[in-house]
Scaffold this active site. Structure first.
Site, PDB file in Angstrom:
ATOM      1  N   GLU A 185      48.746 129.956 -32.624  1.00 33.96           N
ATOM      2  CA  GLU A 185      49.204 129.169 -33.762  1.00 33.96           C
ATOM      3  C   GLU A 185      48.033 128.976 -34.713  1.00 33.96           C
ATOM      4  O   GLU A 185      46.943 128.566 -34.294  1.00 33.96           O
ATOM      5  CB  GLU A 185      49.717 127.819 -33.253  1.00 33.96           C
ATOM      6  N   ARG A 186      48.261 129.310 -35.958  1.00 37.41           N
ATOM      7  CA  ARG A 186      47.214 129.210 -36.991  1.00 37.41           C
ATOM      8  C   ARG A 186      46.011 130.083 -36.646  1.00 37.41           C
ATOM      9  O   ARG A 186      44.874 129.743 -36.968  1.00 37.41           O
ATOM     10  CB  ARG A 186      46.769 127.772 -37.214  1.00 37.41           C
ATOM     11  N   ASN A 228      50.702 122.096 -29.087  1.00 45.98           N
ATOM     12  CA  ASN A 228      52.166 122.213 -28.991  1.00 45.98           C
ATOM     13  C   ASN A 228      52.396 123.010 -27.721  1.00 45.98           C
ATOM     14  O   ASN A 228      52.490 124.229 -27.750  1.00 45.98           O
ATOM     15  CB  ASN A 228      52.737 122.945 -30.207  1.00 45.98           C
ATOM     16  N   GLU A 309      55.255 115.475 -34.777  1.00 46.47           N
ATOM     17  CA  GLU A 309      55.914 116.722 -35.158  1.00 46.47           C
ATOM     18  C   GLU A 309      56.878 117.216 -34.082  1.00 46.47           C
ATOM     19  O   GLU A 309      56.885 118.385 -33.717  1.00 46.47           O
ATOM     20  CB  GLU A 309      54.877 117.800 -35.490  1.00 46.47           C
ATOM     21  N   ARG A 342      45.614 112.442 -29.161  1.00 44.31           N
ATOM     22  CA  ARG A 342      45.510 112.726 -30.594  1.00 44.31           C
ATOM     23  C   ARG A 342      46.183 111.657 -31.449  1.00 44.31           C
ATOM     24  O   ARG A 342      47.253 111.145 -31.101  1.00 44.31           O
ATOM     25  CB  ARG A 342      46.101 114.096 -30.920  1.00 44.31           C
ATOM     26  N   ARG A 354      52.464 109.004 -45.708  1.00 46.11           N
ATOM     27  CA  ARG A 354      52.063 109.744 -44.500  1.00 46.11           C
ATOM     28  C   ARG A 354      50.585 109.526 -44.165  1.00 46.11           C
ATOM     29  O   ARG A 354      50.208 109.457 -42.992  1.00 46.11           O
ATOM     30  CB  ARG A 354      52.359 111.235 -44.709  1.00 46.11           C
ATOM     31  N   LYS A 378      41.774 113.679 -36.670  1.00 46.79           N
ATOM     32  CA  LYS A 378      41.403 114.736 -37.621  1.00 46.79           C
ATOM     33  C   LYS A 378      40.468 114.172 -38.687  1.00 46.79           C
ATOM     34  O   LYS A 378      40.501 112.980 -38.984  1.00 46.79           O
ATOM     35  CB  LYS A 378      42.656 115.315 -38.286  1.00 46.79           C
ATOM     36  N   ASP A 383      45.831 116.556 -43.245  1.00 46.47           N
ATOM     37  CA  ASP A 383      45.878 117.697 -42.329  1.00 46.47           C
ATOM     38  C   ASP A 383      44.930 118.833 -42.711  1.00 46.47           C
ATOM     39  O   ASP A 383      45.393 119.864 -43.206  1.00 46.47           O
ATOM     40  CB  ASP A 383      47.321 118.227 -42.266  1.00 46.47           C
ATOM     41  N   GLU A 411      43.464 127.532 -41.627  1.00 43.07           N
ATOM     42  CA  GLU A 411      44.895 127.449 -41.939  1.00 43.07           C
ATOM     43  C   GLU A 411      45.151 127.181 -43.422  1.00 43.07           C
ATOM     44  O   GLU A 411      46.080 127.729 -44.006  1.00 43.07           O
ATOM     45  CB  GLU A 411      45.513 126.334 -41.081  1.00 43.07           C
ATOM     46  N   HIS A 539      47.589 119.859 -50.030  1.00 45.93           N
ATOM     47  CA  HIS A 539      48.849 120.268 -49.395  1.00 45.93           C
ATOM     48  C   HIS A 539      49.817 120.934 -50.374  1.00 45.93           C
ATOM     49  O   HIS A 539      51.017 120.629 -50.403  1.00 45.93           O
ATOM     50  CB  HIS A 539      49.529 119.085 -48.715  1.00 45.93           C
ATOM     51  N   TRP A 561      56.627 117.008 -45.869  1.00 54.64           N
ATOM     52  CA  TRP A 561      56.107 118.374 -45.782  1.00 54.64           C
ATOM     53  C   TRP A 561      56.121 119.056 -47.152  1.00 54.64           C
ATOM     54  O   TRP A 561      55.606 120.155 -47.308  1.00 54.64           O
ATOM     55  CB  TRP A 561      56.944 119.209 -44.779  1.00 54.64           C
TER      56      TRP A 561
HETATM   57  C1  BDP Z   1      49.012 121.285 -38.498  1.00 49.87           C
HETATM   58  C2  BDP Z   1      49.460 122.651 -38.168  1.00 49.87           C
HETATM   59  C3  BDP Z   1      50.325 122.738 -36.970  1.00 49.87           C
HETATM   60  C4  BDP Z   1      49.701 121.943 -35.835  1.00 49.87           C
HETATM   61  C5  BDP Z   1      49.439 120.541 -36.261  1.00 49.87           C
HETATM   62  C6  BDP Z   1      48.656 119.753 -35.234  1.00 49.87           C
HETATM   63  O1  BDP Z   1      50.145 123.179 -39.296  1.00 49.87           O
HETATM   64  O2  BDP Z   1      50.447 124.095 -36.643  1.00 49.87           O
HETATM   65  O3  BDP Z   1      50.500 121.957 -34.715  1.00 49.87           O
HETATM   66  O4  BDP Z   1      48.657 120.521 -37.406  1.00 49.87           O
HETATM   67  O5  BDP Z   1      47.460 119.585 -35.447  1.00 49.87           O
HETATM   68  O6  BDP Z   1      47.822 121.479 -39.185  1.00 49.87           O
HETATM   69  O7  BDP Z   1      49.199 119.291 -34.255  1.00 49.87           O
END
Ligand code: BDP
Length: 720
Positions: A185-186, A228, A309, A342, A354, A378, A383, A411, A539, A561
């Protein structure tokens, strides 16, 4: 055949072999650990300081340290130092740990080093000049060995050495967003490094090189599966695969961690609930932890993405994040494990901005977490954008240790093809002043535990590694892996110094190369900010894959989003009002920081539209109206990439052809895409504000419909 002809043929054959060997070696695989020969005039001095290699004790890690020294020195100096049992002549290198007799006999002050710290000292032993590399423990000796090699790689003197190093934070971790089917992913560097299907029986030599690279920059842990996550990774067969990797990494001082799916007790445990307060659930996790530790005695612990998410979590049962984290923490505590929980949580069912939701959820829980829980935050409140202000949670939870989560994979910064050195981004966040304990209370001091006196500390980076030959998808993305590790070791090192060091080791220490490349790297992330999201915008990327611009997108199922949610542009103005007249997200910062952010006249303009909604003609410090300034930033970004291309083209003589042309190709892609970002963004803003192009700035190449119609269904790194 004459002798001369034969000799010439042999020479030619040798030349070809060497040339082929060199070409093969220079595809980026060797990262910053290439160890090519130093210039002849410097080699003699270095050789005199590395005549013998004496290993003071015995352990797998010391063995690895000695092998690395041998490999590095023989490559760099063209002479393999002799291994010896004692310092019997001048120029020996002694590597060992505080407890090894030969090290202890030197009487050096090794207190306070911990297992990972080390000293490197020029000493006299038995009347001979020697260099001692003394680790507090095994890992310290290995880190010291890499440091010693780095001195040569960056052409520093080996005389009068008096180096003392210990890491600023304890957990220096990569987070792999790697799935069990080997997609990442990413990820923009091919498949996952972990060849799950062949594990545990086949250990790809690449696992060892991965561990070497990490150890060379002080990374001491790796979360091998995606946040995930799939509960399958906690089942027996997959734990055996994880154990096999842990076995490879162990001598390099690297522990394995796993992302844990909160609903695993239901999915693989046969229970009908994952409620953290249910004794059956607690017992299941305790047994699971016991099973893991039986296979991986030094298992690091769990990373958890919960109620975020769509992921399951304690709130599914009316429990808090603290309830969930503590239940897992109790399961790993008897084994010395940690839980990294997290704080990346937000919910479009919640009406709040958000950017405010993580603070709202976690500040009330401060003081409720177990001692072996650390909350992973983060760097910014949204994000991993090209630029965000620091996350307001940093400094807001005096009772709860927080670890930093940076994204190494790009990403939102152009995937693998855009050259963007992230050192300045990381440094900007670490140096940011939270003001919570007066001026100078930096984010770095929250993260290293010094501000509130925490001993559990950490920094995580979402990895950019994959099966690509060059590991990271591009040559320059290796620098982002490198700088993450170096800053996690010492947040004060400075992004620029690290860039210089990386460039010297990865290409050549010739200042005629290093200086322009360092300057190019240092400006590269700002260029991305300028052509993608200038003046605090964020974003605005296209849907799903986040490849390319999509500021017009307003039809996603979740409001938070949509790019339109973030920029709030209309005929009158642009930006997100996060002051008291808007969402009041500014109030989540300490009063002094709030004051700086809340006043459009005081705010650093790099964050302007993050915190303010302003009319298009708002006067900027430059004297230009906001609209003109915005367009100027887009152009500045595109121009900067053109400049990077010219710089790189001028350095062809310093770089092997393969790596040079790969970088040149990617810079050409970047320039096209920078222009695409600029043109499509300007076309979209003009469709809202109806303003003419400021004088001297060209209109977009196409109309807005052209950009809106572009689609990229197979862009890499997608998240399903
Ligand atoms: C976002 C990403 C997604 C990640 C999420 C995360 O788009 O793919 O699952 O963060 O950090 O940046 O959980």
């Amino acid at each position: 055949m004459t002798r001369a002809l034969l000799a010439a043929m042999i020479a030619a054959a040798l030349f070809l072999t060497t040339a082929a060997g060199a070409a093969k070696a220079e595809d980026g695989y060797d990262l910053w650990l290439r160890y090519p020969p130093v210039e002849a005039d410097a080699a003699a001095d270095y050789r005199a300081s590395a005549t013998l290699l004496v290993v003071a004790g015995e352990s797998a890690t010391l063995g690895v340290a000695a092998d690395e020294l041998e490999r590095g020195l023989s490559g760099l100096l063209g002479a393999t130092p002799e291994r010896a049992g004692a310092v019997s002549r001048d120029g020996a290198v002694l590597v060992g740990r505080a407890g090894d007799a030969a090290v202890a006999a030197l009487g050096l002050d090794l207190s306070g080093l911990g297992a990972e710290g080390y000293v490197i000292r020029s000493v006299i032993m038995d009347g001979r000049a020697a260099t001692v590399i003394a680790g507090g423990g095994d890992a310290g000796a290995l880190y010291g060995a890499f440091h010693f090699l780095r001195l040569i790689q960056t052409r520093q003197a080996l005389t009068n050495l008096d180096i003392r190093e210990a890491p600023a934070v304890n957990l220096r971790l990569l987070n792999h967003w790697d799935n069990l089917d080997r997609t990442v992913e990413r990820g923009y560097a091919g498949q996952s490094l972990w060849d799950w299907h062949k594990l545990p029986d086949h250990l790809d030599p690449r696992y060892t090189d991965y561990a070497r690279a990490n150890a060379s920059i002080g990374i001491n842990g790796t979360v091998i599966n995606n946040v995930n996550t799939d509960a399958l990774s906690l089942t027996g067969p997959w734990l055996e695969k994880a154990a096999a990797l842990a076995g490879v990494f162990r001598p390099y001082g690297i522990r394995v961690y796993l992302s844990a799916r909160f609903s695993a007790p239901v999915e693989i445990g046969g229970l009908d609930t994952a409620d953290p307060l249910d004794p059956r659930v607690q017992a299941w996790w305790r047994a699971k932890a016991d099973e893991i530790y039986a296979l991986i005695p030094d298992f690091g612990g769990f990373l958890v993405k919960a109620n975020s998410e769509g992921q399951p979590g304690p709130q599914d049962y009316g429990r808090s994040h603290a309830d969930g984290a503590n239940m897992l923490a109790d399961a790993v505590a008897p084994h010395g494990g940690v839980v990294m929980w997290r704080a990346f949580v937000y919910d479009d069912g919640v009406p709040t901005d958000r950017a405010m939701q993580a603070w709202d959820e976690f500040v009330p829980l401060d003081g409720q977490f177990r001692d072996n829980v650390i909350v992973q935050v983060k760097n910014g409140p949204i994000d991993f954008q090209p630029r965000e202000p620091f996350h307001p949670l940093f400094g807001a939870t005096p009772e709860t240790p927080l670890m930093m989560e940076f994204q190494i994979t790009k990403e939102y910064l152009g995937f693998a093809t855009h050259l963007a050195y992230l050192g300045p981004l990381y440094e900007e966040v670490l140096d940011a002043d939270t003001h919570v304990r007066g001026p100078g209370s930096t984010v770095a001091e929250v993260v290293d535990g010094s501000l509130f006196g925490h001993r559990l500390t950490g920094m995580a980076g979402v990895a950019n590694t994959g099966s690509d030959r060059n590991w990271s998808g591009s040559q320059f993305d290796q620098a982002n892996w490198y700088v993450f590790g170096r800053l996690a070791w010492d947040p004060g090192l400075g992004a620029e110094a690290i860039a210089r060091e990386w460039a010297a080791m990865t290409f050549t220490p010739d200042p005629a190369f290093v200086e322009p490349v360092t300057a190019m790297m240092m400006g590269s992330r700002e260029a991305v900010v300028d052509y993608m999201t200038p003046l605090g915008l964020n974003h605005l990327m296209a849907t799903g894959h986040h490849y390319g611009p999509g500021p017009w997108v307003d039809d996603l199922p979740r409001a938070d989003w949509n790019p339109t949610y973030f920029h709030r542009a209309d005929a009158e103005g642009i930006g997100f009002d996060r002051t008291a007249s808007g969402s009041n997200a500014v109030s989540q910062y300490a009063p002094d920081a709030t004051a700086r952010f809340a006043d459009p006249a005081q705010i650093d303009e790099r964050f302007l539209l993050w915190f303010h909604h302003l009319p298009w003609d708002h006067p900027m410090p430059s004297g230009r109206p906001l609209w003109d300034e915005l367009v100027a930033r887009y152009d500045r970004g595109v121009d900067a990439v053109g400049e990077m291309r010219r710089t790189w083209a001028g350095l062809a003589d310093h770089v092997d052809a393969r790596r040079h042309s790969e970088v040149a190709d990617f810079l050409a892609i970047q320039e096209d895409e920078a222009r695409w970002w600029r043109d499509s963004s300007i076309a979209y803003w003009r469709s809202l504000n109806g303003l003419p192009m400021p004088e001297g700035h060209a209109p977009p190449a196409h109309d807005l419909a052209h950009y809106r119609n572009l689609s990229f269904p197979h862009a890499p790194g997608h998240w399903d």
